[in-house]
Design an enzyme around this catalytic site. Structure first.
Site, PDB file in Angstrom:
ATOM      1  N   SER A   1       0.879  -1.171   0.000  1.00 43.99           N
ATOM      2  CA  SER A   1       0.000   0.000   0.000  1.00 43.99           C
ATOM      3  C   SER A   1       0.914   1.217   0.000  1.00 43.99           C
ATOM      4  O   SER A   1       1.707   1.374   0.940  1.00 43.99           O
ATOM      5  CB  SER A   1      -0.867   0.023   1.257  1.00 43.99           C
ATOM      6  OG  SER A   1      -1.670  -1.129   1.282  1.00 43.99           O
TER       7      SER A   1
ATOM      8  N   THR B   1       1.629   4.056   1.144  1.00 41.17           N
ATOM      9  CA  THR B   1       1.371   5.079   2.163  1.00 41.17           C
ATOM     10  C   THR B   1       2.677   5.613   2.733  1.00 41.17           C
ATOM     11  O   THR B   1       2.674   6.385   3.684  1.00 41.17           O
ATOM     12  CB  THR B   1       0.536   4.505   3.322  1.00 41.17           C
ATOM     13  OG1 THR B   1       1.247   3.375   3.857  1.00 41.17           O
ATOM     14  CG2 THR B   1      -0.837   4.066   2.868  1.00 41.17           C
TER      15      THR B   1
ATOM     16  N   SER C   1       8.770  -0.678  10.845  1.00 41.59           N
ATOM     17  CA  SER C   1       7.551  -0.029  10.378  1.00 41.59           C
ATOM     18  C   SER C   1       7.921   1.070   9.396  1.00 41.59           C
ATOM     19  O   SER C   1       9.085   1.451   9.283  1.00 41.59           O
ATOM     20  CB  SER C   1       6.786   0.578  11.546  1.00 41.59           C
ATOM     21  OG  SER C   1       7.424   1.772  11.930  1.00 41.59           O
ATOM     22  N   LYS C   2       6.884   1.577   8.714  1.00 42.07           N
ATOM     23  CA  LYS C   2       7.154   2.642   7.742  1.00 42.07           C
ATOM     24  C   LYS C   2       7.702   3.886   8.433  1.00 42.07           C
ATOM     25  O   LYS C   2       8.301   4.726   7.833  1.00 42.07           O
ATOM     26  CB  LYS C   2       5.884   2.979   6.972  1.00 42.07           C
ATOM     27  CG  LYS C   2       5.622   1.970   5.878  1.00 42.07           C
ATOM     28  CD  LYS C   2       4.472   2.345   5.000  1.00 42.07           C
ATOM     29  CE  LYS C   2       4.240   1.218   3.997  1.00 42.07           C
ATOM     30  NZ  LYS C   2       2.934   1.199   3.420  1.00 42.07           N
ATOM     31  N   ARG C   3       7.421   3.982   9.741  1.00 42.18           N
ATOM     32  CA  ARG C   3       7.939   5.149  10.462  1.00 42.18           C
ATOM     33  C   ARG C   3       9.423   5.033  10.748  1.00 42.18           C
ATOM     34  O   ARG C   3      10.101   6.007  10.966  1.00 42.18           O
ATOM     35  CB  ARG C   3       7.168   5.347  11.764  1.00 42.18           C
ATOM     36  CG  ARG C   3       5.953   6.221  11.566  1.00 42.18           C
ATOM     37  CD  ARG C   3       4.994   6.060  12.697  1.00 42.18           C
ATOM     38  NE  ARG C   3       4.580   4.658  12.779  1.00 42.18           N
ATOM     39  CZ  ARG C   3       3.541   4.232  13.448  1.00 42.18           C
ATOM     40  NH1 ARG C   3       2.824   5.071  14.108  1.00 42.18           N
ATOM     41  NH2 ARG C   3       3.213   2.964  13.459  1.00 42.18           N
TER      42      ARG C   3
END
Ligand code: GLU
Length: 294
Positions: free
Chosen positions: A25, A27, A262-264
């Protein structure tokens, strides 16, 4: 399949051509965990003498950005992956998901839930801090008059699957997980799952199930964190008359402190690792399966 990832795949005789997919996804930027998952899918396809697909899961038009999609694709190519074009972009196929919803509607398996998240949480929470129960027949928590009023006012709603009725139709179901063996599907644990919302006319569960079937995916590989979703996907396959692929839920890649990526965690984004001057083979090594946990 053309990929520089595997040097000497072990030959596996498969009865049908293996089709796998990686389905990000867009994002945010992809991180090492995504690289691992993408390489896992590509290697599984290669072992099965099959095809690796890329699918862009961008149904949430507020969170997904074309710029991230462009960067995600660029990172995957840089890693040495390739796939047939054009890629399937979910935002271009809302009609397919609507068709699936129409079928479920014809079977009288859907209803609109007009409760706000707060109302729902209050209705489902049990005393003494025990976990909330799974939502079932949540439409019945409002009177018919109140439902009609909210529908007329344009109140946001969730389209939920009437789980008990759905299970009456299908009976017991199972699927095969290459990691864990034969699994009994237990979608009832999740109650009346949301399959669409007024503002997003499909859901992760519905679009993934429809797409895996439309794209002829025979082996779904994805992270262990999505294992539970398969209970729901198996039910949707049965209701919609779709084939059931095999599954392989892989372990998740951890950071130095043993936490999930994580994406962070921007320090591990492939984009940043590239900018730091790492080469594709170095990033592929960092994303090697040995660093994952079951
Ligand atoms: N789009 C999902 C994600 O980025 C993956 C879906 C799947 O593999 O089933 O987490």
């Amino acid at each position: 399949m053309e990929t520089q990832v595997l040097s000497s795949p072990s030959p596996v005789i498969s009865e049908r051509r293996t089709v796998t997919r990686f389905a990000p996804s867009p994002t945010g930027d992809l991180h090492l965990g995504h690289a691992y998952s993408a390489l896992f899918a590509a290697e599984a396809a290669q072992r099965g003498g099959g095809i690796f697909l890329l699918r862009i899961e961008d149904i949430d038009l507020t969170r997904c950005k074309p710029e991230y999609e462009r960067r995600n694709i660029e990172d995957l190519r840089w890693l040495g992956l390739s796939w047939p074009e054009p890629v399937r972009r979910q935002s271009e196929h809302f009609a397919d998901y609507q068709a699936a919803l129409d079928r479920l509607e014809e079977m009288d398996l859907l209803y609109r839930c007009f409760l706000s998240r707060r109302e729902l949480s209050e209705a489902l929470s049990a005393p003494h801090g025990t976990p909330e129960s799974a939502p079932t027949d949540t439409d019945k928590l409002l009177s018919a008059d109140e439902r009609a009023r909210r529908a007329k006012d344009g109140t946001p709603y969730a389209l939920r699957l009437r789980m008990a009725r759905a299970l009456e139709r299908t009976g017991p179901l199972s699927w095969y997980d290459r990691n864990k063996g034969l699994q009994q599907a237990r979608p009832e644990l999740f109650g009346d799952v949301v399959l669409a919302r007024r503002e997003i006319p499909t859901s992760y569960h519905l679009s993934v199930t429809v797409d895996d079937a439309l794209q002829g995916v025979t082996l779904v590989t994805r992270g262990e964190d999505l294992f539970q979703s398969t209970h729901i996907h198996r039910l949707l396959q049965a209701l919609l008359g779709l084939p059931t692929p095999d599954y392989d839920h892989h372990g998740l890649l951890l950071d130095e402190e043993g936490k999930r990526l994580s994406k962070r965690a921007l320090s591990t984004s492939i984009h940043d690792l590239r900018a730091e001057g790492l080469r594709p083979e170095e990033v592929r090594r960092l994303a090697a399966p040995s660093r994952s946990v079951e």
